[in-house]
Scaffold this motif. Structure first.
Motif, short mmCIF file in Angstrom:
data_model
loop_
_atom_site.label_atom_id
_atom_site.label_comp_id
_atom_site.label_asym_id
_atom_site.label_seq_id
_atom_site.Cartn_x
_atom_site.Cartn_y
_atom_site.Cartn_z
N ASP A 318 22.45 7.35 33.64
CA ASP A 318 22.30 6.98 32.23
C ASP A 318 21.41 5.75 32.10
N ALA A 319 21.67 4.73 32.95
CA ALA A 319 20.90 3.48 32.89
C ALA A 319 19.43 3.74 33.24
N MET A 320 19.20 4.59 34.24
CA MET A 320 17.81 4.92 34.61
C MET A 320 17.12 5.63 33.46
N ARG A 321 17.82 6.53 32.82
CA ARG A 321 17.23 7.28 31.71
C ARG A 321 16.85 6.33 30.58
N ARG A 322 17.76 5.39 30.28
CA ARG A 322 17.47 4.44 29.19
C ARG A 322 16.31 3.52 29.55
N ALA A 323 16.16 3.22 30.85
CA ALA A 323 15.05 2.36 31.29
C ALA A 323 13.76 3.16 31.49
N GLY A 324 13.81 4.47 31.28
CA GLY A 324 12.62 5.30 31.47
C GLY A 324 12.24 5.49 32.93
N ALA A 325 13.21 5.29 33.85
CA ALA A 325 12.93 5.42 35.29
C ALA A 325 12.84 6.89 35.69
N ALA A 326 12.02 7.15 36.69
CA ALA A 326 11.88 8.51 37.22
C ALA A 326 13.12 8.88 38.03
N ARG A 388 30.26 4.78 52.22
CA ARG A 388 28.97 4.06 52.23
C ARG A 388 28.20 4.37 50.95
N PRO A 389 28.26 3.47 49.96
CA PRO A 389 27.57 3.75 48.69
C PRO A 389 26.06 3.84 48.88
N ILE A 390 25.44 4.62 48.00
CA ILE A 390 23.98 4.75 47.97
C ILE A 390 23.45 3.73 46.98
N ALA A 391 22.43 2.95 47.38
CA ALA A 391 21.79 2.00 46.46
C ALA A 391 20.72 2.73 45.66
N LEU A 392 20.74 2.56 44.34
CA LEU A 392 19.76 3.21 43.47
C LEU A 392 18.80 2.15 42.93
N PRO A 393 17.60 2.58 42.53
CA PRO A 393 16.67 1.62 41.91
C PRO A 393 17.32 1.05 40.65
N GLY A 394 17.10 -0.23 40.39
CA GLY A 394 17.72 -0.84 39.21
C GLY A 394 19.04 -1.50 39.55
#
Ligand code: CA
Length: 436
Positions: A318-326, A388-394
């Motif tokens: 959701d946060a990536m979508r709002r930030a316009g991230a691919a 082991r969590p995955i780190a996402l951009p942002g």
């Protein structure tokens, strides 16, 4: 069988079908069930570049040869199952007719130009009526990785190398790409003495291929493996949404139930086995593994039984979508590396007891994880069981899916000397659970 429809020199008069990297060149010609988003009747279409050839219109726009016109009748009214039930020769005849009609130089161009719609302007349903759905477990790296989480000393059960493992899935909750996935409520068991009830906290996806059945068999008449390929119609992408915490509590002794039956999502386009003919690989086993039993073995299965399809999974939060991230790619794999059994072996095994398969029935391949950890087809594997969590951009992290997350899977085939074809994509978005 490779024929003139696979000719790499072939180009279409639909220019977008000739673009580098398109999923839908004239060598592909997959089917979907669609309509313009306006409440019109459903009909079957064929993807060509970024267009859909509307077979509802195309049937009447051109004087097709008699056999082809007859096959188009049901397609014009949105019925793919009738074509699926036809012998392979009929399916090839239709493919050949569509290929030459859409190829550069066709004298049908001016008549068919009016039967094209932009894919961006249509909506899809499932391509066919799916009567039954069985989900296999052919991804050996997935089976081993998941087995290790549950049984560290004995990850792969002794039957795995002998029996293509499967369970009966649920058809009523299968949806098409774009589906909204309601987070399920259910029983889970934590450290306490009694189970809890509430929203799933370990919601996951599984990257699979969906195999759609062609003619099928009568009850009590098994399909020999030498004939099995003729009973496969085509392939879709399949996301087998999975509630891991519900699964862990309920799965013994009969296998998953509510952890799987709340949703399964398919891509709209069915890529036919004919289109996939150049993208086959030999079936081979490590020397120390048992040879398949005779009913699961044939010359053609050994020579070219495996499908060679590149696969990848991406995520948009959701946060990536709002930030316009691919979308961010989580993992990539290949079906020939991932699968321990071939599609023909699944058909032969499924019917060996006399069980009948019908046109449009769906077989899930099982999760197509590669041998390396970063090639995993589920979050359960990518995060080592949520440890082991995955780190996402942002700056976000994920162990399992959160509300608003969109999972996108893609598939394509490439081989030197042939034109790349794609399966399109399957996407689905998680929405919050109902209040429990
Ligand atoms: Ca599965």
């Amino acid at each position: 069988m490779i024929d003139a429809t696979h000719d790499p020199q072939l180009r279409s008069w639909v220019e977008s079908a000739n673009a580098e990297g398109t999923d839908f060149p004239v060598q592909n010609l997959p089917y979907a069930r669609f309509r313009r988003a306006s409440g019109e009747a459903w009909r079957i279409g064929v993807a060509i570049g970024d267009r859909v050839l509307d077979l509802g219109q195309a049937r009447d726009a051109v004087a097709w040869p008699g056999e082809v016109a007859a096959l188009m009748g049901p397609l014009a009214s949105g019925d793919l199952n009738t074509l699926m039930g036809q012998p392979i020769a009929a399916r090839r005849a239709l493919r050949a007719a569509l290929s030459s009609a859409l190829a550069r130089g066709s004298d049908l161009q001016s008549a068919l130009q009016r039967c094209l719609l932009p894919q961006a302007a249509v909506e899809y349903s499932l391509a066919c009526h799916i009567g039954d759905y069985s989900d296999f477990y052919t991804g050996i790296h997935h089976a081993r990785a998941v087995g290790k989480l549950f049984r560290p000393d004995n990850p792969l059960l002794p039957n795995y190398r002998w029996v293509p493992i499967a369970y009966h899935g649920r058809t009523s909750s299968i949806g098409v790409s774009g589906q909204r996935i309601r987070r399920p409520n259910g029983q889970t068991k934590g450290e306490g003495p009694t189970p809890d009830f509430g929203p799933c906290r370990r919601l996951d996806y599984e990257l699979e291929l969906g195999l759609l059945i062609g003619p099928g068999n009568a009850l009590s008449e098994p399909i020999p493996i030498a004939e099995a390929e003729q009973h496969l119609f085509g392939v879709t992408l399949l996301n087998d949404w999975s509630a891991r915490d519900i699964q862990a509590w309920e799965y013994q002794p009969l296998g998953p139930f509510l952890a799987k039956s709340f949703a399964t999502t398919l891509s709209p386009w069915v890529v036919t086995m004919e289109a996939l003919a150049p993208f086959r690989r030999p079936f081979a086993r490590p020397a120390q593994d048992p040879a398949p039993m005779p009913y699961l073995d044939s010359d053609s299965n050994r020579a070219s039984g495996m499908l060679d399809i590149s696969l990848e999974t991406s995520l948009v939060t959701d946060a990536m979508r709002r930030a316009g991230a691919a979308p961010v790619r989580l993992a990539a794999s290949n079906s020939a590396e991932a699968a321990y059994w071939t599609p023909a072996q699944l058909v032969a095994h499924h019917t060996v007891n006399g069980c009948n398969l019908r046109p449009g029935d769906l077989l899930g391949s099982g999760t197509m994880s590669g041998p390396e950890a970063h090639q995993a087809g589920s979050l359960l594997e990518l995060t080592d069981g949520g440890k082991r969590p995955i780190a996402l951009p942002g700056g976000e992290q994920r162990t399992f899916l959160e509300d608003g997350d969109m999972v996108i899977m893609r598939g394509w085939c490439e081989r030197a000397g042939f034109v790349r074809i794609g399966l399109g994509e399957v996407a689905g978005t998680v929405v919050p659970a109902l209040r429990s």
